[in-house]
Design an enzyme around this catalytic site. Structure first.
Site, PDB file in Angstrom:
ATOM      1  N   LYS A   1      -3.665  -3.460  16.107  1.00 19.86           N
ATOM      2  CA  LYS A   1      -4.353  -2.331  15.446  1.00 19.86           C
ATOM      3  C   LYS A   1      -5.242  -1.596  16.456  1.00 19.86           C
ATOM      4  CE  LYS A   1      -2.670  -2.846  11.334  1.00 19.86           C
ATOM      5  NZ  LYS A   1      -1.580  -1.961  10.948  1.00 19.86           N
TER       6      LYS A   1
ATOM      7  N   ASP B   1      14.728   0.861  10.518  1.00 23.59           N
ATOM      8  CA  ASP B   1      13.673   0.171  11.270  1.00 23.59           C
ATOM      9  C   ASP B   1      12.961   1.187  12.171  1.00 23.59           C
ATOM     10  OD1 ASP B   1      13.334  -3.069  12.293  1.00 23.59           O
ATOM     11  OD2 ASP B   1      12.446  -1.454  13.490  1.00 23.59           O
TER      12      ASP B   1
ATOM     13  N   ASP C   1     -12.446 -16.433  10.716  1.00 19.88           N
ATOM     14  CA  ASP C   1     -13.135 -15.724   9.617  1.00 19.88           C
ATOM     15  C   ASP C   1     -14.555 -15.354  10.030  1.00 19.88           C
ATOM     16  OD1 ASP C   1     -11.180 -15.575   7.738  1.00 19.88           O
ATOM     17  OD2 ASP C   1     -12.003 -17.089   6.382  1.00 19.88           O
TER      18      ASP C   1
ATOM     19  N   SER D   1      -7.359  -1.140  10.276  1.00 15.18           N
ATOM     20  CA  SER D   1      -7.978  -2.231   9.518  1.00 15.18           C
ATOM     21  C   SER D   1      -9.407  -2.451   9.971  1.00 15.18           C
ATOM     22  CB  SER D   1      -7.155  -3.499   9.770  1.00 15.18           C
ATOM     23  OG  SER D   1      -7.851  -4.633   9.354  1.00 15.18           O
TER      24      SER D   1
ATOM     25  N   TYR E   1      -2.446  -9.817  15.743  1.00 15.23           N
ATOM     26  CA  TYR E   1      -2.330  -8.769  14.727  1.00 15.23           C
ATOM     27  C   TYR E   1      -3.451  -7.744  14.907  1.00 15.23           C
ATOM     28  CZ  TYR E   1      -3.284  -6.443  10.285  1.00 15.23           C
ATOM     29  OH  TYR E   1      -3.574  -5.492   9.337  1.00 15.23           O
TER      30      TYR E   1
ATOM     31  N   ILE F   1       0.842  -1.209   0.000  1.00 12.60           N
ATOM     32  CA  ILE F   1       0.000   0.000   0.000  1.00 12.60           C
ATOM     33  C   ILE F   1       0.877   1.258   0.000  1.00 12.60           C
ATOM     34  CG2 ILE F   1      -1.877   1.201   1.197  1.00 12.60           C
ATOM     35  CD1 ILE F   1      -2.616  -1.588   2.415  1.00 12.60           C
TER      36      ILE F   1
ATOM     37  N   PHE G   1       2.629   3.081   7.655  1.00 15.40           N
ATOM     38  CA  PHE G   1       2.222   1.781   7.116  1.00 15.40           C
ATOM     39  C   PHE G   1       3.004   0.639   7.762  1.00 15.40           C
ATOM     40  CE2 PHE G   1       1.854   4.736   3.452  1.00 15.40           C
ATOM     41  CZ  PHE G   1       0.546   4.521   3.067  1.00 15.40           C
TER      42      PHE G   1
ATOM     43  N   VAL H   1     -11.667 -22.782  -1.140  1.00 12.66           N
ATOM     44  CA  VAL H   1     -12.668 -21.792  -0.716  1.00 12.66           C
ATOM     45  C   VAL H   1     -13.046 -22.150   0.713  1.00 12.66           C
ATOM     46  CG1 VAL H   1     -14.975 -20.870  -1.123  1.00 12.66           C
ATOM     47  CG2 VAL H   1     -13.503 -21.454  -3.059  1.00 12.66           C
TER      48      VAL H   1
HETATM   49  P1  NAD Z   1       3.398  -4.733   3.418  1.00 12.06           P
HETATM   50  O1  NAD Z   1       3.971  -5.827   4.244  1.00 12.06           O
HETATM   51  O2  NAD Z   1       3.453  -4.870   1.934  1.00 12.06           O
HETATM   52  O3  NAD Z   1       4.070  -3.338   3.816  1.00 12.06           O
HETATM   53  C1  NAD Z   1       4.553  -3.072   5.100  1.00 12.06           C
HETATM   54  C2  NAD Z   1       5.964  -2.542   4.940  1.00 12.06           C
HETATM   55  O4  NAD Z   1       6.487  -2.231   6.245  1.00 12.06           O
HETATM   56  C3  NAD Z   1       6.916  -3.552   4.290  1.00 12.06           C
HETATM   57  O5  NAD Z   1       7.578  -2.925   3.219  1.00 12.06           O
HETATM   58  C4  NAD Z   1       7.911  -3.907   5.411  1.00 12.06           C
HETATM   59  O6  NAD Z   1       9.202  -4.166   4.911  1.00 12.06           O
HETATM   60  C5  NAD Z   1       7.844  -2.667   6.293  1.00 12.06           C
HETATM   61  N1  NAD Z   1       8.137  -2.898   7.704  1.00 12.06           N
HETATM   62  C6  NAD Z   1       7.645  -3.842   8.528  1.00 12.06           C
HETATM   63  N2  NAD Z   1       8.146  -3.700   9.765  1.00 12.06           N
HETATM   64  C7  NAD Z   1       8.993  -2.634   9.726  1.00 12.06           C
HETATM   65  C8  NAD Z   1       9.812  -2.005  10.680  1.00 12.06           C
HETATM   66  N3  NAD Z   1       9.915  -2.461  11.936  1.00 12.06           N
HETATM   67  N4  NAD Z   1      10.534  -0.918  10.305  1.00 12.06           N
HETATM   68  C9  NAD Z   1      10.473  -0.452   9.035  1.00 12.06           C
HETATM   69  N5  NAD Z   1       9.720  -1.029   8.084  1.00 12.06           N
HETATM   70  C10 NAD Z   1       8.978  -2.103   8.421  1.00 12.06           C
HETATM   71  O7  NAD Z   1       1.885  -4.522   3.905  1.00 12.06           O
HETATM   72  P2  NAD Z   1       0.742  -3.637   3.272  1.00 12.06           P
HETATM   73  O8  NAD Z   1      -0.293  -4.564   2.753  1.00 12.06           O
HETATM   74  O9  NAD Z   1       1.314  -2.600   2.404  1.00 12.06           O
HETATM   75  O10 NAD Z   1       0.159  -2.998   4.609  1.00 12.06           O
HETATM   76  C11 NAD Z   1       0.557  -1.721   5.076  1.00 12.06           C
HETATM   77  C12 NAD Z   1      -0.148  -1.455   6.382  1.00 12.06           C
HETATM   78  O11 NAD Z   1      -1.555  -1.533   6.179  1.00 12.06           O
HETATM   79  C13 NAD Z   1       0.166  -2.446   7.493  1.00 12.06           C
HETATM   80  O12 NAD Z   1       0.250  -1.765   8.710  1.00 12.06           O
HETATM   81  C14 NAD Z   1      -1.013  -3.379   7.477  1.00 12.06           C
HETATM   82  O13 NAD Z   1      -1.241  -3.971   8.736  1.00 12.06           O
HETATM   83  C15 NAD Z   1      -2.141  -2.421   7.129  1.00 12.06           C
HETATM   84  N6  NAD Z   1      -3.297  -3.096   6.520  1.00 12.06           N
HETATM   85  C16 NAD Z   1      -3.112  -3.845   5.403  1.00 12.06           C
HETATM   86  C17 NAD Z   1      -4.204  -4.509   4.846  1.00 12.06           C
HETATM   87  C18 NAD Z   1      -4.024  -5.361   3.617  1.00 12.06           C
HETATM   88  O14 NAD Z   1      -4.953  -6.116   3.276  1.00 12.06           O
HETATM   89  N7  NAD Z   1      -2.921  -5.298   2.899  1.00 12.06           N
HETATM   90  C19 NAD Z   1      -5.475  -4.388   5.419  1.00 12.06           C
HETATM   91  C20 NAD Z   1      -5.626  -3.582   6.558  1.00 12.06           C
HETATM   92  C21 NAD Z   1      -4.509  -2.945   7.096  1.00 12.06           C
HETATM   93  C1  UD1 Z   2      -7.593 -10.922   6.370  1.00  9.13           C
HETATM   94  C2  UD1 Z   2      -7.407 -10.833   7.849  1.00  9.13           C
HETATM   95  C3  UD1 Z   2      -7.595  -9.398   8.309  1.00  9.13           C
HETATM   96  C4  UD1 Z   2      -6.601  -8.495   7.579  1.00  9.13           C
HETATM   97  C5  UD1 Z   2      -6.805  -8.684   6.077  1.00  9.13           C
HETATM   98  C6  UD1 Z   2      -5.773  -7.927   5.291  1.00  9.13           C
HETATM   99  C7  UD1 Z   2      -8.059 -13.050   8.679  1.00  9.13           C
HETATM  100  C8  UD1 Z   2      -9.033 -13.816   9.495  1.00  9.13           C
HETATM  101  N1  UD1 Z   2      -8.316 -11.746   8.522  1.00  9.13           N
HETATM  102  O1  UD1 Z   2      -8.905 -10.472   6.050  1.00  9.13           O
HETATM  103  O2  UD1 Z   2      -7.365  -9.308   9.691  1.00  9.13           O
HETATM  104  O3  UD1 Z   2      -6.810  -7.141   7.922  1.00  9.13           O
HETATM  105  O4  UD1 Z   2      -6.670 -10.069   5.729  1.00  9.13           O
HETATM  106  O5  UD1 Z   2      -4.497  -8.449   5.489  1.00  9.13           O
HETATM  107  O6  UD1 Z   2      -7.082 -13.574   8.215  1.00  9.13           O
HETATM  108  N2  UD1 Z   2     -10.407 -17.017   1.243  1.00  9.13           N
HETATM  109  C9  UD1 Z   2     -10.563 -18.277   0.653  1.00  9.13           C
HETATM  110  N3  UD1 Z   2      -9.441 -18.936   0.278  1.00  9.13           N
HETATM  111  C10 UD1 Z   2      -8.177 -18.426   0.434  1.00  9.13           C
HETATM  112  C11 UD1 Z   2      -8.031 -17.150   1.026  1.00  9.13           C
HETATM  113  C12 UD1 Z   2      -9.178 -16.481   1.429  1.00  9.13           C
HETATM  114  O7  UD1 Z   2     -11.677 -18.771   0.502  1.00  9.13           O
HETATM  115  O8  UD1 Z   2      -7.185 -19.096   0.068  1.00  9.13           O
HETATM  116  C13 UD1 Z   2     -11.628 -16.291   1.636  1.00  9.13           C
HETATM  117  C14 UD1 Z   2     -11.704 -15.968   3.115  1.00  9.13           C
HETATM  118  O9  UD1 Z   2     -12.318 -17.026   3.819  1.00  9.13           O
HETATM  119  C15 UD1 Z   2     -12.531 -14.662   3.106  1.00  9.13           C
HETATM  120  C16 UD1 Z   2     -12.118 -13.987   1.794  1.00  9.13           C
HETATM  121  O10 UD1 Z   2     -11.586 -15.028   0.978  1.00  9.13           O
HETATM  122  O11 UD1 Z   2     -13.904 -14.970   3.040  1.00  9.13           O
HETATM  123  C17 UD1 Z   2     -11.076 -12.889   1.976  1.00  9.13           C
HETATM  124  O12 UD1 Z   2      -9.965 -13.433   2.682  1.00  9.13           O
HETATM  125  P1  UD1 Z   2      -8.600 -12.608   2.899  1.00  9.13           P
HETATM  126  O13 UD1 Z   2      -8.133 -12.077   1.599  1.00  9.13           O
HETATM  127  O14 UD1 Z   2      -7.653 -13.478   3.658  1.00  9.13           O
HETATM  128  O15 UD1 Z   2      -9.054 -11.364   3.766  1.00  9.13           O
HETATM  129  P2  UD1 Z   2      -9.838 -11.311   5.183  1.00  9.13           P
HETATM  130  O16 UD1 Z   2      -9.978 -12.656   5.779  1.00  9.13           O
HETATM  131  O17 UD1 Z   2     -11.077 -10.533   4.958  1.00  9.13           O
END
Ligand code: NAD
Ligand code: UD1
Length: 342
Positions: free
Chosen positions: A153, A58, A295, A124, A149, A12, A80, A217
């Site tokens: 948050k 870091d 889930d 999140s 995790y 992101i 992030f 699934v």
């Molecule tokens: P990502 O893992 O791709 O990015 C996180 C980045 O942080 C990575 O580049 C990693 O190298 C860096 N990082 C981790 N620990 C560190 C540290 N101690 N010091 C410096 N850098 C560090 O993840 P993302 O999907 O881009 O997510 C970004 C943020 O959004 C995270 O906080 C994640 O929890 C939150 N978030 C993500 C999702 C999702 O579905 N991707 C959903 C909800 C919230």
């Molecule tokens: C998950 C995390 C959530 C986190 C988010 C982004 C869990 C329980 N929740 O959300 O805390 O913020 O990722 O990192 O892990 N699915 C399948 N097969 C797969 C993978 C997923 O059927 O191989 C289904 C899941 O059951 C769900 C949907 O796809 O219904 C989305 O799953 P996923 O992408 O892992 O996201 P969340 O579970 O919503």
């Protein structure tokens, strides 16, 4: 504006860096590369024509952060950086508390010491836990996380609320992301987790490309239209624009705010698979498997607050998300094949 992006080389963060650069801001990417590749900076340069500043470090290194905040004359921080694998957090809770909580604490101390008090935080939808009703609104209760995790948050959101109560100069905007998927339309950056993916879209992409045989699934007996889990998927480019839209708000308001970033509608696992098959022209074989622990059946958000506060709303469709995720996967696979040959 000069904006420090902790975790800016990740999924992101890198898309947000592109959007910020294109809007005329100067992002400074701070990342320890624990879950990102060094090549991301040059990929951003290929997209925008300008190399973003990257500092390897870091967030638990408070002294380095303070130095960067001062020397780079940072105006605001988008935070992030963090570990994000739910399953891993259950097995390694202390690592998650250290990285996410201690890391945030060090960041906030460094920001206070250098007088930078504007923060946007990656929260999140997980903070809501199992929803009592849908769509989810920011006024709904939080605190029901089922894993370490999710608890980090919630704790960070509460740390920020306490900080804003203690010092009225702070602004902390907690963006509660729903399910970010997709990739930059160039196919140069996207979500490429190490090992077997936990999240749906990276898994589906690899099945479509033949790197994995079929999708499990998880559950087809939920109380949803087709029995499979329903989520509010949002294109990562829309999400990135949401950060750019939140910046002026964070600069001109003080206090704590939580804001949902999602599309405001849900798609089931089977609907996502069908959309991906259409976008890629490939088959995605599925097998039904038991529900995954932790889930929930369904969640989607009410995105009205983001529209009201930031003038932002998600525009891209599930077709756009699948098309861009597929382009990223195809280009990534082609690059990997070319590297093995050379
Ligand atoms: P990502 O893992 O791709 O990015 C996180 C980045 O942080 C990575 O580049 C990693 O190298 C860096 N990082 C981790 N620990 C560190 C540290 N101690 N010091 C410096 N850098 C560090 O993840 P993302 O999907 O881009 O997510 C970004 C943020 O959004 C995270 O906080 C994640 O929890 C939150 N978030 C993500 C999702 C999702 O579905 N991707 C959903 C909800 C919230
Ligand atoms: C998950 C995390 C959530 C986190 C988010 C982004 C869990 C329980 N929740 O959300 O805390 O913020 O990722 O990192 O892990 N699915 C399948 N097969 C797969 C993978 C997923 O059927 O191989 C289904 C899941 O059951 C769900 C949907 O796809 O219904 C989305 O799953 P996923 O992408 O892992 O996201 P969340 O579970 O919503």
């Amino acid at each position: 504006m000069r904006v420090l992006l902790t975790g800016g080389m990740g999924f992101i963060g890198s898309h947000t860096a592109v959007v910020l650069q294109e809007a005329g801001h100067e992002p400074v990417l701070f990342d320890n590369l624990s879950n990102a590749d060094r090549s991301v900076a040059s990929r951003i340069e290929r997209i925008t024509g300008r190399a973003p500043q990257f500092i390897e470090g870091d967030i638990r290194d408070g002294a380095l952060l303070e130095k960067v905040l001062r020397e780079e004359a940072v105006d605001a921080v988008i935070h992030f950086a963090g570990l994000k694998a739910v399953g891993e957090s259950v097995v390694k809770p202390l690592e998650y508390f250290d990285n996410n909580l201690t890391g945030t604490l060090r960041l906030l101390e460094a920001m206070r010491a250098s007088g930078v008090k504007r923060l946007i935080f990656s929260s999140s939808s997980t903070v809501y836990g199992p929803p009592a009703h849908l769509p989810l609104q920011e006024t709904d209760p939080t605190g029901e996380a089922t894993n370490p995790y999710g608890r980090t948050k919630i704790m960070i959101e509460e740390m920020l609320a306490d900080l804003c109560r203690a010092d009225p100069e702070w602004s902390a905007v907690c963006l509660r992301y729903f399910n970010p998927i997709g990739a930059h339309p160039s196919g140069l950056i996207g979500d490429d987790p190490n090992g077997i993916p936990n999240n749906l879209l990276p898994y589906v992409s690899r099945v479509a490309n033949g790197r994995l045989p079929f999708l499990n699934v998880y559950g087809n007996d939920y109380d949803t239209p087709d029995g499979t889990g329903v989520r509010d998927y949002i294109h990562v480019m829309d999400l990135a624009r949401g950060h750019a839209a939140a910046l002026p708000y964070a600069m001109s308001h003080t206090g704590w705010r939580a804001v949902n970033l999602g599309c405001g509608r849900g798609y089931s696992v089977l609907e996502v698979v069908a959309a991906f098959e259409k976008a890629s022209g490939r088959r995605v074989p599925v097998k039904f498997a038991p529900r995954r622990t932790g889930d929930i059946a369904a969640n989607w958000c009410d995105p009205a607050l983001a529209r009201g506060l930031f003038g932002w709303e998600a525009k891209l469709t599930i077709e756009d998300m699948c098309r861009d995720a597929w382009r990223f996967e195809s280009m990534r696979a082609a690059e990997a094949a070319a590297q093995t040959q050379s």
